[in-house]
Motif scaffolding. Structure first.
Motif, PDB file in Angstrom:
ATOM      1  N   VAL A  24      95.884  90.171  43.901  1.00  0.00           N
ATOM      2  CA  VAL A  24      96.590  89.145  43.138  1.00  0.00           C
ATOM      3  C   VAL A  24      96.036  87.740  43.406  1.00  0.00           C
ATOM      4  O   VAL A  24      95.982  86.911  42.485  1.00  0.00           O
ATOM      5  N   ASP A  25      95.616  87.450  44.634  1.00  0.00           N
ATOM      6  CA  ASP A  25      95.117  86.106  44.950  1.00  0.00           C
ATOM      7  C   ASP A  25      93.868  85.766  44.142  1.00  0.00           C
ATOM      8  O   ASP A  25      93.794  84.718  43.497  1.00  0.00           O
ATOM      9  N   ASN A  83      88.314  99.448  40.170  1.00  0.00           N
ATOM     10  CA  ASN A  83      88.821  99.502  38.796  1.00  0.00           C
ATOM     11  C   ASN A  83      89.640  98.266  38.447  1.00  0.00           C
ATOM     12  O   ASN A  83      89.490  97.703  37.353  1.00  0.00           O
ATOM     13  N   ARG A  84      90.507  97.845  39.373  1.00  0.00           N
ATOM     14  CA  ARG A  84      91.327  96.654  39.113  1.00  0.00           C
ATOM     15  C   ARG A  84      90.445  95.421  38.947  1.00  0.00           C
ATOM     16  O   ARG A  84      90.668  94.603  38.045  1.00  0.00           O
ATOM     17  N   ASN A  99     100.294  86.069  33.062  1.00  0.00           N
ATOM     18  CA  ASN A  99     100.179  87.356  32.369  1.00  0.00           C
ATOM     19  C   ASN A  99      98.920  88.120  32.769  1.00  0.00           C
ATOM     20  O   ASN A  99      98.175  88.631  31.926  1.00  0.00           O
ATOM     21  N   LEU A 100      98.686  88.194  34.083  1.00  0.00           N
ATOM     22  CA  LEU A 100      97.571  89.001  34.580  1.00  0.00           C
ATOM     23  C   LEU A 100      97.829  90.467  34.259  1.00  0.00           C
ATOM     24  O   LEU A 100      98.977  90.870  34.038  1.00  0.00           O
ATOM     25  N   ILE A 101      96.779  91.264  34.252  1.00  0.00           N
ATOM     26  CA  ILE A 101      96.953  92.684  33.939  1.00  0.00           C
ATOM     27  C   ILE A 101      97.938  93.312  34.930  1.00  0.00           C
ATOM     28  O   ILE A 101      98.043  92.893  36.083  1.00  0.00           O
ATOM     29  N   GLU A 102      98.667  94.308  34.475  1.00  0.00           N
ATOM     30  CA  GLU A 102      99.744  94.912  35.262  1.00  0.00           C
ATOM     31  C   GLU A 102      99.268  95.407  36.621  1.00  0.00           C
ATOM     32  O   GLU A 102      99.955  95.248  37.629  1.00  0.00           O
ATOM     33  N   SER A 103      98.094  96.021  36.659  1.00  0.00           N
ATOM     34  CA  SER A 103      97.614  96.585  37.917  1.00  0.00           C
ATOM     35  C   SER A 103      97.389  95.508  38.975  1.00  0.00           C
ATOM     36  O   SER A 103      97.586  95.751  40.170  1.00  0.00           O
TER      37      SER A 103
END
Length: 263
Positions: free
Chosen positions: A34-35, A65-66, A180-184
């Motif tokens: 996330v950072d 992948n993330r 709104n970053l990707i869910e993963s």
């Protein structure tokens, strides 16, 4: 937290800093966490040139992948963003093979090798930064950088600017949702990604980020005897790590030479 004001403030700060430094933009290491997800998005929002580097070293598939999904998502949203994967596994394994004091299973050796991964990434970021006229943008948050020192000196701590170092981890997650970053990425369990085994930050530290944040906000105003139960345990973890990592948080000590000895 006034999330949008914080976002605008950081984006403007990043843009102003780069313009005054006479550089084209920023290079950021993207880990799948996330950072780095938040920082790379904030950099992209400046409109300046942004290069995202994914630098796997025997990385877990979900982390890779993330990171790649996030890079592709930003490239679609921002024309100023480019991404690149630099596989550092051969470099690391070559180094691992030639160090002659390697003892499998020894903690100090394993930690030294883990930190070496981070330092290889720092070297790579600065290589591409110098190549393209970009500053290296750090991704450390307040707990990591100024609380427990949970980063590698001259590794992920070796950066030019640190835009989220005054934000707690829980606040970084707030920004991730607002951006709104990707869910993963939003749901990623924090990990430094420096070990072959699956080791989360909580596994290594022994406490969660919300627990650590509570102590950090009170640190210096309360002592161990002011706590009990779990809070006391976390205070002791925070206090021990903070003191051990103090050398990361202060300038390099300089041996001053008396002026009367000169000339």
């Amino acid at each position: 937290m006034q999330t949008q004001k914080v976002i605008d403030h950081i984006v403007n700060w990043l843009k102003d800093y780069a313009v005054k430094a006479n550089v084209k933009g920023y290079v950021i290491g993207v880990s799948g966490g996330v950072d780095s997800g938040v920082v790379s998005t904030l950099c992209a929002m400046t409109g300046l040139e942004v290069l995202l580097l994914e630098m796997p070293i025997r990385q877990k598939e979900d982390q890779v992948n993330r990171a790649q999904d996030h890079i592709e998502d930003l490239k679609k949203k921002f024309p100023n963003v480019n991404g690149k994967t630099i596989n550092l596994t051969p470099v690391f394994e070559s180094f691992e093979d030639i160090v002659d004091d390697h003892v499998e299973g020894r903690w100090s050796n394993n930690l030294a090798l883990a930190n070496t991964r981070s330092r290889f990434r720092m070297v790579t970021l600065y290589y591409f930064g110098q190549l393209h006229g970009l500053l290296v943008c750090g991704t450390g948050n307040k707990v990591e950088d100024f609380g427990i020192g949970f980063y590698t000196k001259y590794g992920d701590g070796g950066v030019d600017v640190s835009p989220i170092a005054d934000l707690y981890k829980t606040e970084v997650y707030e920004l991730a949702r607002a951006l709104n970053l990707i869910e993963s990425i939003q749901n990623a369990i924090p990990t430094d990604g420096l070990w072959d085994a699956d080791r989360t930050d909580e596994d290594q530290i022994g406490a969660t980020y919300p627990e650590l944040e509570k102590i950090q906000k009170e640190y210096g105003t309360k002592a161990v005897e002011d706590y009990e139960g779990r809070d006391k345990e976390v205070f002791m973890i925070f206090d021990r790590m903070h003191k051990a990592a103090k050398h990361k948080m202060v300038p390099i000590p300089i041996c001053d030479i008396p002026e009367e000895w000169r000339g």
